[in-house]
Design a protein around this motif. Structure first.
Motif, PDB file in Angstrom:
ATOM      1  N   ASN B  52       0.828  -1.212   0.000  1.00 32.79           N
ATOM      2  CA  ASN B  52       0.000   0.000   0.000  1.00 32.79           C
ATOM      3  C   ASN B  52       0.859   1.257   0.000  1.00 32.79           C
ATOM      4  O   ASN B  52       0.533   2.244  -0.660  1.00 32.79           O
ATOM      5  CB  ASN B  52      -0.930   0.010   1.220  1.00 32.79           C
ATOM      6  CG  ASN B  52      -2.045  -1.002   1.090  1.00 32.79           C
ATOM      7  OD1 ASN B  52      -2.377  -1.423  -0.018  1.00 32.79           O
ATOM      8  ND2 ASN B  52      -2.620  -1.407   2.210  1.00 32.79           N
ATOM      9  N   LEU B  57      -1.159   4.188  -1.852  1.00 34.71           N
ATOM     10  CA  LEU B  57      -2.542   4.106  -1.394  1.00 34.71           C
ATOM     11  C   LEU B  57      -2.633   4.549   0.058  1.00 34.71           C
ATOM     12  O   LEU B  57      -3.712   4.830   0.557  1.00 34.71           O
ATOM     13  CB  LEU B  57      -3.044   2.662  -1.534  1.00 34.71           C
ATOM     14  CG  LEU B  57      -3.174   2.161  -2.973  1.00 34.71           C
ATOM     15  CD1 LEU B  57      -3.365   0.651  -2.990  1.00 34.71           C
ATOM     16  CD2 LEU B  57      -4.318   2.839  -3.688  1.00 34.71           C
ATOM     17  N   ASP B  58      -1.508   4.597   0.736  1.00 32.56           N
ATOM     18  CA  ASP B  58      -1.476   4.960   2.148  1.00 32.56           C
ATOM     19  C   ASP B  58      -0.155   5.674   2.401  1.00 32.56           C
ATOM     20  O   ASP B  58       0.799   5.519   1.628  1.00 32.56           O
ATOM     21  CB  ASP B  58      -1.576   3.679   3.000  1.00 32.56           C
ATOM     22  CG  ASP B  58      -2.120   3.983   4.394  1.00 32.56           C
ATOM     23  OD1 ASP B  58      -2.344   5.183   4.692  1.00 32.56           O
ATOM     24  OD2 ASP B  58      -2.312   3.036   5.165  1.00 32.56           O
ATOM     25  N   ASP B  77      -3.786  14.573  -1.399  1.00 33.88           N
ATOM     26  CA  ASP B  77      -4.581  13.446  -1.899  1.00 33.88           C
ATOM     27  C   ASP B  77      -4.694  13.462  -3.424  1.00 33.88           C
ATOM     28  O   ASP B  77      -4.560  12.428  -4.080  1.00 33.88           O
ATOM     29  CB  ASP B  77      -5.993  13.489  -1.295  1.00 33.88           C
ATOM     30  CG  ASP B  77      -6.023  12.854   0.082  1.00 33.88           C
ATOM     31  OD1 ASP B  77      -4.942  12.436   0.547  1.00 33.88           O
ATOM     32  OD2 ASP B  77      -7.110  12.793   0.679  1.00 33.88           O
ATOM     33  N   ASN B  78      -4.976  14.650  -3.958  1.00 32.56           N
ATOM     34  CA  ASN B  78      -5.163  14.727  -5.410  1.00 32.56           C
ATOM     35  C   ASN B  78      -3.855  14.472  -6.158  1.00 32.56           C
ATOM     36  O   ASN B  78      -3.854  13.855  -7.225  1.00 32.56           O
ATOM     37  CB  ASN B  78      -5.740  16.087  -5.801  1.00 32.56           C
ATOM     38  CG  ASN B  78      -7.246  16.116  -5.614  1.00 32.56           C
ATOM     39  OD1 ASN B  78      -7.880  15.052  -5.491  1.00 32.56           O
ATOM     40  ND2 ASN B  78      -7.811  17.304  -5.575  1.00 32.56           N
ATOM     41  N   ALA B  81      -3.297  10.831  -6.153  1.00 34.18           N
ATOM     42  CA  ALA B  81      -4.128  10.182  -7.171  1.00 34.18           C
ATOM     43  C   ALA B  81      -3.440  10.270  -8.530  1.00 34.18           C
ATOM     44  O   ALA B  81      -3.442   9.319  -9.313  1.00 34.18           O
ATOM     45  CB  ALA B  81      -5.502  10.844  -7.220  1.00 34.18           C
ATOM     46  N   ARG B  82      -2.823  11.414  -8.797  1.00 32.00           N
ATOM     47  CA  ARG B  82      -2.144  11.579 -10.086  1.00 32.00           C
ATOM     48  C   ARG B  82      -0.911  10.690 -10.181  1.00 32.00           C
ATOM     49  O   ARG B  82      -0.631  10.121 -11.231  1.00 32.00           O
ATOM     50  CB  ARG B  82      -1.764  13.047 -10.282  1.00 32.00           C
ATOM     51  CG  ARG B  82      -2.125  13.519 -11.682  1.00 32.00           C
ATOM     52  CD  ARG B  82      -1.856  14.978 -11.818  1.00 32.00           C
ATOM     53  NE  ARG B  82      -0.607  15.199 -12.525  1.00 32.00           N
ATOM     54  CZ  ARG B  82      -0.084  16.401 -12.704  1.00 32.00           C
ATOM     55  NH1 ARG B  82      -0.689  17.465 -12.203  1.00 32.00           N
ATOM     56  NH2 ARG B  82       1.041  16.544 -13.363  1.00 32.00           N
ATOM     57  N   ARG B  84      -0.507   7.822  -8.615  1.00 32.46           N
ATOM     58  CA  ARG B  84      -0.997   6.457  -8.840  1.00 32.46           C
ATOM     59  C   ARG B  84      -1.376   6.269 -10.296  1.00 32.46           C
ATOM     60  O   ARG B  84      -1.122   5.239 -10.905  1.00 32.46           O
ATOM     61  CB  ARG B  84      -2.226   6.177  -7.967  1.00 32.46           C
ATOM     62  CG  ARG B  84      -1.933   6.028  -6.495  1.00 32.46           C
ATOM     63  CD  ARG B  84      -3.106   5.370  -5.776  1.00 32.46           C
ATOM     64  NE  ARG B  84      -4.318   6.185  -5.766  1.00 32.46           N
ATOM     65  CZ  ARG B  84      -4.592   7.080  -4.814  1.00 32.46           C
ATOM     66  NH1 ARG B  84      -3.749   7.267  -3.810  1.00 32.46           N
ATOM     67  NH2 ARG B  84      -5.703   7.778  -4.864  1.00 32.46           N
ATOM     68  N   ASN B  85      -1.983   7.298 -10.849  1.00 32.68           N
ATOM     69  CA  ASN B  85      -2.462   7.194 -12.229  1.00 32.68           C
ATOM     70  C   ASN B  85      -1.310   7.115 -13.224  1.00 32.68           C
ATOM     71  O   ASN B  85      -1.367   6.360 -14.191  1.00 32.68           O
ATOM     72  CB  ASN B  85      -3.349   8.400 -12.531  1.00 32.68           C
ATOM     73  CG  ASN B  85      -3.963   8.335 -13.903  1.00 32.68           C
ATOM     74  OD1 ASN B  85      -3.407   8.854 -14.855  1.00 32.68           O
ATOM     75  ND2 ASN B  85      -5.093   7.659 -14.003  1.00 32.68           N
ATOM     76  N   PRO B 110      -8.038   4.150 -16.439  1.00 39.25           N
ATOM     77  CA  PRO B 110      -6.967   5.045 -15.960  1.00 39.25           C
ATOM     78  C   PRO B 110      -6.682   6.175 -16.945  1.00 39.25           C
ATOM     79  O   PRO B 110      -6.292   7.274 -16.531  1.00 39.25           O
ATOM     80  CB  PRO B 110      -5.761   4.115 -15.808  1.00 39.25           C
ATOM     81  CG  PRO B 110      -6.111   2.865 -16.498  1.00 39.25           C
ATOM     82  CD  PRO B 110      -7.591   2.770 -16.551  1.00 39.25           C
ATOM     83  N   TYR B 113      -9.100   9.062 -16.388  1.00 43.22           N
ATOM     84  CA  TYR B 113      -8.726   9.936 -15.269  1.00 43.22           C
ATOM     85  C   TYR B 113      -7.468  10.734 -15.593  1.00 43.22           C
ATOM     86  O   TYR B 113      -7.173  11.720 -14.949  1.00 43.22           O
ATOM     87  CB  TYR B 113      -8.556   9.117 -13.987  1.00 43.22           C
ATOM     88  CG  TYR B 113      -9.878   8.597 -13.481  1.00 43.22           C
ATOM     89  CD1 TYR B 113     -10.931   9.476 -13.251  1.00 43.22           C
ATOM     90  CD2 TYR B 113     -10.096   7.246 -13.268  1.00 43.22           C
ATOM     91  CE1 TYR B 113     -12.156   9.030 -12.811  1.00 43.22           C
ATOM     92  CE2 TYR B 113     -11.322   6.779 -12.830  1.00 43.22           C
ATOM     93  CZ  TYR B 113     -12.353   7.674 -12.601  1.00 43.22           C
ATOM     94  OH  TYR B 113     -13.576   7.228 -12.175  1.00 43.22           O
TER      95      TYR B 113
END
Lengths: 389, 229
Positions: B52, B57-58, B77-78, B81-82, B84-85, B110, B113
């Motif tokens: 994770n 993710l964490d 957070d945003n 997300a990017r 991860r993407n 993916p 996003y």
């Protein structure tokens, strides 16, 4: 782009749970359709009332003297004098009775009204054939008559009644004119009647004095002022303001409009509450949907969906549910109004303004009641969401 | 050259009954581009938590983590997300495909996003499906595909965004031996093409197919060896 995807996902999710989506929308459907039905019926009723009172003439005052107390009637001359009140265009006294009218072997019961030539102007009621009553008919108590179109059909069929004789309770009258067809009003049929000169009627109906007359204003705006003047003159003459009544179509329309507006506003308010209840239903099902789709949200977040993406997706779904419900509600409401129009004598009026307002309202409900569930979804942490089955 | 993954003194835990329960203790790990690393350990060892952390993710309680030059601990957070993407392709044990979408739509996700145009998304998704040999099934829903095919769709989804890191969590855990072997064959093939792969497993046979094995026990990194295959 993400917007279109979100719309697509919302559609898939709504279609994927058809029964649930329908039940969720039901609150909105019922709310919107009842708002539209109630307001449309209120509007139609209002129009009906306005039309009917309007038919009586918004520039007319109808005076009735009840006939108790010292003075129970006025002479035609006294009534005529009222024409001097400023703004008055004409005064038409009436004596009314019922007779059996007979043409050879055909007969019918009908109203007979004794009137003056002023009647034509005051009531805006003309002949289609022949001539109207003249002053000279009145002066010499001529036994001449004007016949209403319906009465004429009953007594003469398709034949021209002008110039023919009829018998009213045994007396012979000559028909000098055929009245235009005017249709029904609140006061009964306009076409089933016979008009004779006022002086002739006094003798024929054995009535002395006028108990009923109409005053026409040159301009509808003058009505309140004329009414006040009339009130004073009549009170002075009769001695008691409760001994007579002045009927004012304008005032009736206004009070009827007030009543129906109040009634439909309160009913629409109740229907509006059901819209809010429908919105709570949507919020409830959206929260269920977020819980069910925790894993989906986790997957989306893991592969890069931002908070805003998830928020948008669930907001769109909630707005879709509520506006779709709103649209169904609009359809149902208009359908019900149409059905009501078929089964009531009303001339039906669709509340188009309410259609737009309800649509906007259901959109707003989707936004308001979607915020909490969508926010809940957007704030899920991806690891927790992924761990859920 | 800067390593793809640089973890330094990472510790993580949570409070339970007023006591701190450690999950990861002072983990340091460096992975370079092109490596094929298996992280092994029994369940409860902390390897899922490590995954994770690697997968953004964490966030860990302490320690540093740099992924492809980004200091992950400092990101919102945003921004995460990017990351991860763009940086990570996830391959999960339970596939984690969206059941309402077709294979090609799952692979496109993916890229949606990331904000790519419809045409480019479609082209890259189809290309990724060709890579895993499933272009003929692109309009099938996940429930119309076998387990092995679903995992191949998931691999295609991980590949579609062309991320520098593929992160596979027990990719064969839900598959029978034969299809598991096929999927492993495919992952090895991806490594051969130059992809960096981190694979989490408790299965030693699977781990032995990686070039490097890292063992986690009780939150501690206890072994880091290279397989000479």
């Amino acid at each position: 782009m993400i917007f279109f995807q979100s719309i697509r996902m919302a559609l898939l999710s709504i279609i994927g749970n058809k029964i649930r989506s329908f039940l969720t929308m039901l609150g909105i459907i019922i709310g919107v359709s009842s708002v539209i039905l109630i307001v449309s019926l209120g509007l139609s009723f209002n129009n009906q009332v306005t039309d009917q009172f309007g038919d009586l003439g918004t520039d007319l005052l109808s005076v009735n003297i009840f006939g108790y107390g010292a003075v129970t009637s006025m002479t035609p001359e006294e009534v005529n004098d009222l024409g001097h009140i400023p703004g008055v265009g004409g005064v038409s006294p009436t004596i009314t009775g019922s007779v059996t009218a007979k043409n050879r072997n055909r007969n019918t019961d009908t109203n007979v009204e004794g009137v003056l030539p002023a009647y034509e102007y005051v009531k805006d009621f003309h002949v289609q054939r022949g001539r109207f009553l003249l002053n000279i008919d009145n002066q010499y108590r001529q036994k001449v008559a004007l016949i209403g179109s319906e009465t004429a059909t009953k007594l003469f069929g398709m034949q021209d009644p002008v110039g023919r004789d009829i018998r009213l309770n045994g007396d012979t009258f000559t028909i000098v004119g055929l009245l235009k067809a005017k249709g029904d009003s609140l006061m009964g049929s306009n076409d089933n009647k016979i008009l004779i000169p006022l002086a002739t009627a006094e003798r024929f109906l054995q009535t002395k004095g006028i108990q009923s007359f109409e005053v026409k204003a040159r301009n509808p705006q003058n009505i309140p002022a004329i009414k006040e003047q009339l009130q004073q003159v009549l009170t002075a003459k009769i001695g008691d303001p409760s001994g007579f009544d002045i009927f004012d179509a304008q005032a009736m329309i206004q009070s009827a409009e007030k009543t129906t507006a109040l009634l439909s506003a309160s009913l629409a308010g109740i229907a509006g509450i059901s819209l809010i209840v429908g919105g709570i239903g949507i919020m409830n099902i959206m929260i269920v949907s977020v819980n069910e789709r925790t894993r989906e949200i986790g997957i989306r977040k893991a592969i890069g969906a931002k908070k805003g993406n998830i928020l948008l997706q669930f907001m769109i779904e909630s707005i879709f549910l509520s506006t779709l419900g709103g649209s169904f509600g609009i359809g149902t409401g208009l359908g019900l109004v149409w059905i009501a129009g078929h089964f009531t004598p009303f001339q039906i009026q669709y509340a188009w303004s309410m259609v737009a307002i309800s649509f906007a309202f259901s959109f707003i409900i989707g936004v308001l009641f979607g915020i909490i569930p969508a926010n809940k979804a957007a704030r899920l942490r991806p690891i927790h969401a992924l761990r859920t089955d | 050259m800067e390593p793809l993954i640089q973890i330094e003194h990472m510790s993580h835990g949570y409070m339970m009954g007023g006591q701190r329960m450690p999950i990861l203790q002072d983990i340091s790990l460096t992975v370079h581009k092109g490596e094929f690393v298996a992280i092994i350990g029994p369940s409860g060892s902390g390897k899922s938590t490590l995954m994770n952390m690697i997968g953004c993710l964490d966030l860990s309680n302490s320690g540093d983590y740099r992924l492809d030059g980004h200091n992950v601990r400092k990101l919102s957070d945003n921004r995460l997300a990017r990351i991860r993407n763009e940086k990570i392709g996830f391959i999960f044990q339970s596939f984690n495909l969206l059941p309402k979408l077709s294979a090609v739509e799952n692979v496109e996700l993916p890229l949606i996003y990331r904000g790519l145009s419809h045409r480019e998304r479609k082209a890259r998704a189809i290309q990724a499906l060709q890579q895993v040999g499933l272009e003929e099934r692109m309009h099938h829903r996940p429930n119309q595909l076998s387990g092995g095919q679903q995992q191949r769709v998931a691999i295609a989804r991980a590949l579609a965004g062309d991320p520098p890191l593929l992160l596979a969590d027990e990719p064969t855990g839900a598959l029978d031996t034969n299809t598991g072997r096929e999927v492993m064959h495919m992952i090895k093939g991806l490594h051969a093409q130059g992809h960096t792969i981190i694979l989490i497993t408790h299965d030693l046979d699977i781990a032995d197919q990686a070039k490097r094995v890292v063992r986690i026990q009780n939150g501690l990194l206890t072994e880091d060896r290279r397989n000479e295959a």
